[in-house]
Design an enzyme around this catalytic site. Sequence first.
Site, PDB file in Angstrom:
ATOM      1  N   ASP A 128      54.960  38.121  50.436  1.00  0.00           N
ATOM      2  CA  ASP A 128      55.032  39.341  49.631  1.00  0.00           C
ATOM      3  C   ASP A 128      56.170  40.247  50.105  1.00  0.00           C
ATOM      4  OD1 ASP A 128      53.956  40.434  47.374  1.00  0.00           O
ATOM      5  OD2 ASP A 128      52.455  41.644  48.405  1.00  0.00           O
ATOM      6  N   ASP A 165      46.791  40.489  44.357  1.00  0.00           N
ATOM      7  CA  ASP A 165      46.443  41.594  45.251  1.00  0.00           C
ATOM      8  C   ASP A 165      44.961  41.943  45.175  1.00  0.00           C
ATOM      9  OD1 ASP A 165      49.127  41.810  46.007  1.00  0.00           O
ATOM     10  OD2 ASP A 165      49.581  43.103  44.306  1.00  0.00           O
TER      11      ASP A 165
END
Length: 372
Positions: A186, A265
């Site tokens: 990420d 997420d």
Amino acid sequence: METLWTLLYLLEPAPATLIVTAVTVTFASAFRALNYGKEMERNRDFSEASITLDSSQALMIPVMSSCSLLLMFYLFSSVSQLLTAFTAIASVSSLFYWLSPYAVYMKTQLGLSDPFLSRCCSKSFTRIQGLLLVACAMTVVAWLISGHWVLNNLLGISICIAFVSHVRLPNIKICAMLLVCLFVYDIFWVFFSERFFGANVMVAVATQQASNPVHTVANSLNLPGLQLITKKLELPVKIVFPRNLLGGVVPGVSASDFMMLGLGDMAIPAMLLALVLCFDHRKTRDVVNIFDLKSSKGHKYIWYALPGYAIGLVAALAAGVLTHSPQPALLYLVPSTLGPVIFMSWRRKDLAELWEGPALSNPIEKSHEIEI
């Protein structure tokens, strides 16, 4: 003082709704995964058993995710209609999976008879299940026609819940390996991809709209009502909320008009929550009821992981507001969820058991590697 006033934006309807929705979906995904695993175990039905990740699979997820990102970054316009069609099929299945327990609950509460309707793919379908499947398909059709953000969120939530139920982590060791790899993944794609690819790959992919195959077919056949079908679609790989949630923002005008959070997420932290929720249940053997989770909550790791997720999400949004730039949410979510679980399990001397996972004594369970 100026910083404080800036952070007050998080109390606005859009960010507040996003936070509440994400926390609720993450917990609901973990709770559904627990119940699904127990249902499969109770019925001895392993035909739909979930996949339990091993170390090599956990390491491959960031690699495959990176390849998928690059594919969509360079070839999105070429494959977007195919992705939309695949997503529509997956959404029908996920929505059906999510809503099935509620249909069963309503049938039980109302005392309805529910005879078997037919058999399909070695599965028996009842009348209520058939109606639910039609309703799910109609919901996806409505999304394909309108592209409304509420329907997009509904489908995204269902995909998240189905994913967490069917892809499991066996122990904290594999979980930590996966989360750390995705933590690096990420950060790289949000902060450093522009240096290598000339653009922020993660942001570019997240904000792209897919071509609508329904519009393409309707246009080629000159069907009436073409103007009612949206030409572009936001794929349900994220949840989105208009920044001016109560101000009548027209959906789909511009990606910048929306706050968004990727399904990953929510789904990735939810996999950790599902793992600790199963561990909590195995240790206490409480009745699987959502309200019973309040009892003896000081002895449950879920009550460290879930607030940690909320804190990490708020921190990610706050960083985005203060820096006016996209933030890798897992940069904040991984430490805030994994950290408290590992620390508290170490204090309680449960870390060794969590780290290696439960020993499977039942040979049938062992052969199928069923973990919740």
